[in-house]
Scaffold this motif. Structure first.
Motif, mmCIF file in Angstrom:
data_model
loop_
_atom_site.group_PDB
_atom_site.id
_atom_site.type_symbol
_atom_site.label_atom_id
_atom_site.label_comp_id
_atom_site.label_asym_id
_atom_site.label_seq_id
_atom_site.Cartn_x
_atom_site.Cartn_y
_atom_site.Cartn_z
ATOM 1 N N LEU A 136 50.214 26.833 64.177
ATOM 2 C CA LEU A 136 49.528 26.521 65.525
ATOM 3 C C LEU A 136 48.565 25.412 64.946
ATOM 4 N N ALA A 137 48.119 25.431 63.540
ATOM 5 C CA ALA A 137 47.019 24.282 63.134
ATOM 6 C C ALA A 137 48.030 22.811 62.664
ATOM 7 N N GLY A 138 49.279 22.950 62.966
ATOM 8 C CA GLY A 138 50.248 21.948 62.589
ATOM 9 C C GLY A 138 50.610 21.932 61.159
ATOM 10 N N GLY A 139 50.339 23.152 60.604
ATOM 11 C CA GLY A 139 50.845 23.115 59.175
ATOM 12 C C GLY A 139 50.058 22.806 58.194
ATOM 13 N N LEU A 140 50.278 22.751 56.566
ATOM 14 C CA LEU A 140 49.454 22.420 55.733
ATOM 15 C C LEU A 140 49.418 20.998 55.567
ATOM 16 N N SER A 141 48.271 20.435 54.916
ATOM 17 C CA SER A 141 48.203 19.046 54.885
ATOM 18 C C SER A 141 48.864 18.648 53.484
ATOM 19 N N ASN A 142 48.848 17.643 53.047
ATOM 20 C CA ASN A 142 49.693 17.141 51.804
ATOM 21 C C ASN A 142 49.079 17.781 50.804
ATOM 22 N N PHE A 143 47.698 17.755 50.808
ATOM 23 C CA PHE A 143 46.818 18.158 49.747
ATOM 24 C C PHE A 143 46.466 19.655 49.610
ATOM 25 N N ALA A 144 47.008 20.495 50.426
ATOM 26 C CA ALA A 144 46.610 22.019 50.655
ATOM 27 C C ALA A 144 47.177 22.514 49.226
ATOM 28 N N ASP A 145 46.382 23.424 48.856
ATOM 29 C CA ASP A 145 46.774 24.306 47.676
ATOM 30 C C ASP A 145 47.381 25.577 48.265
ATOM 31 N N SER A 146 48.638 25.466 48.544
ATOM 32 C CA SER A 146 49.479 26.441 49.245
ATOM 33 C C SER A 146 49.712 27.774 48.860
ATOM 34 N N GLY A 147 49.435 27.896 47.445
ATOM 35 C CA GLY A 147 49.410 28.978 46.800
ATOM 36 C C GLY A 147 48.227 29.966 46.755
ATOM 37 N N ASN A 148 47.211 29.509 47.345
ATOM 38 C CA ASN A 148 46.042 30.059 47.247
ATOM 39 C C ASN A 148 45.268 30.260 48.697
ATOM 40 N N ILE A 149 46.034 30.406 49.717
ATOM 41 C CA ILE A 149 45.582 30.532 51.074
ATOM 42 C C ILE A 149 44.965 32.045 51.225
ATOM 43 N N ILE A 150 43.932 32.193 51.891
ATOM 44 C CA ILE A 150 43.064 33.204 52.016
ATOM 45 C C ILE A 150 42.824 33.633 53.339
ATOM 46 N N VAL A 151 42.847 34.945 53.983
ATOM 47 C CA VAL A 151 42.373 35.376 55.261
ATOM 48 C C VAL A 151 41.139 36.298 54.975
ATOM 49 N N VAL A 152 40.169 36.092 55.671
ATOM 50 C CA VAL A 152 38.850 36.683 55.559
ATOM 51 C C VAL A 152 38.692 37.531 56.744
ATOM 52 N N ARG A 153 38.391 38.757 56.789
ATOM 53 C CA ARG A 153 38.389 39.615 58.072
ATOM 54 C C ARG A 153 37.007 40.457 57.817
ATOM 55 N N GLN A 154 36.028 40.086 58.913
ATOM 56 C CA GLN A 154 34.801 40.781 58.851
ATOM 57 C C GLN A 154 35.049 42.124 59.689
ATOM 58 N N PHE A 155 34.355 43.112 59.209
ATOM 59 C CA PHE A 155 34.198 44.391 59.895
ATOM 60 C C PHE A 155 33.031 44.686 60.733
ATOM 61 N N PRO A 156 33.073 45.469 61.620
ATOM 62 C CA PRO A 156 32.031 45.654 62.437
ATOM 63 C C PRO A 156 30.551 46.060 61.556
ATOM 64 N N ASP A 157 30.839 46.836 60.194
ATOM 65 C CA ASP A 157 29.993 47.264 59.553
ATOM 66 C C ASP A 157 29.313 46.037 58.745
ATOM 67 N N GLY A 158 29.760 44.700 58.617
ATOM 68 C CA GLY A 158 29.197 43.826 57.864
ATOM 69 C C GLY A 158 29.973 43.497 56.818
ATOM 70 N N LYS A 159 30.844 44.540 56.366
ATOM 71 C CA LYS A 159 31.662 44.204 55.173
ATOM 72 C C LYS A 159 32.959 43.284 55.415
ATOM 73 N N GLN A 160 33.148 42.612 54.399
ATOM 74 C CA GLN A 160 34.449 41.598 54.381
ATOM 75 C C GLN A 160 35.545 42.101 53.654
ATOM 76 N N LYS A 161 36.746 41.713 53.824
ATOM 77 C CA LYS A 161 37.838 42.028 53.294
ATOM 78 C C LYS A 161 38.599 40.712 52.974
ATOM 79 N N VAL A 162 38.995 40.269 51.845
ATOM 80 C CA VAL A 162 39.726 39.051 51.800
ATOM 81 C C VAL A 162 41.373 39.523 51.250
ATOM 82 N N PHE A 163 42.360 38.796 51.992
ATOM 83 C CA PHE A 163 43.808 38.864 51.846
ATOM 84 C C PHE A 163 44.349 37.800 51.382
ATOM 85 N N GLU A 164 44.944 37.590 50.487
ATOM 86 C CA GLU A 164 45.755 36.473 49.692
ATOM 87 C C GLU A 164 46.889 36.180 50.412
#
Length: 191
Positions: A136-164
């Motif tokens: 949806l974002a048009g894909g990665l740019s030429n300069f992206a570090d494609s091997g180190n993308i993360i997803v940050v998820r915020q929980f209602p209690d304020g804690k976060q979890k990172v998915f690689e």
């Protein structure tokens, strides 16, 4: 046989495009789409032009309407909101024929930022994975570090979890389980 990364990405974009031709409103098990913040609904009472307007669901889930005042809309279906308005307005307009139409879906949202072609906030009209969101974002740019993308998820209690997410491994057909289903509010960061 492994596809070249460009062809793999093109194939994923096609899959997302075809999937997006389906229903855009997120369905719940109990009767349909649940309204959320920034959604736009049109509420009207048949035969009374003064009782017809578009309203935006506030961040607290509420809406305001003449004769009814403030009422909760967030978390309700369109049918439930119509019934709630009808119950409250009947003392002023007996036998009121109330109509509620969902005009614009603005919830739930995800965020895609960093080195993609078109960083954006996107409305999740349906279930979505990391690769679908990147497309949806048009894909990665030429300069992206494609091997180190993360997803940050915020929980209602304020804690976060990172998915690689390692796009290179995914494109090679390895570690496919890392292409997780996104949740409302998730942020994808492409370094």
């Amino acid at each position: 046989m492994k596809l070249p990364k460009f062809l793999f990405f093109l194939l994923m974009c096609t899959v997302v495009a075809l999937a997006s031709t389906g229903a855009f409103a997120q369905k719940e098990d109990k009767g349909g789409y649940k309204l959320g913040p920034e959604d736009v609904v049109e509420i009207s009472v048949w035969g009374d032009e003064e009782l017809a307007r578009e309203v935006v669901v506030r961040p607290d889930g509420g809406v305001s309407f003449p004769l009814v005042g403030d009422l909760k809309a967030g978390g309700l279906t369109v049918a439930q909101l119509r019934e709630e308005v009808r119950k409250r307005i009947v003392e002023y307009v007996p036998d009121a024929a109330v109509s509620v139409i969902l005009r614009k879906v603005e919830n739930p949202k995800i965020y895609i930022m960093g080195k993609v072609q078109s960083p954006r906030m996107a409305v999740m009209g349906q279930k979505m994975t990391v690769v679908q969101a990147l497309s949806l974002a048009g894909g990665l740019s030429n300069f992206a570090d494609s091997g180190n993308i993360i997803v940050v998820r915020q929980f209602p209690d304020g804690k976060q979890k990172v998915f690689e997410f390692d796009y290179d491994k995914f494109a090679d057909g390895d570690n496919l389980e890392q292409n997780i289903q996104l949740q409302p509010g998730d942020t994808i960061v492409v370094p």
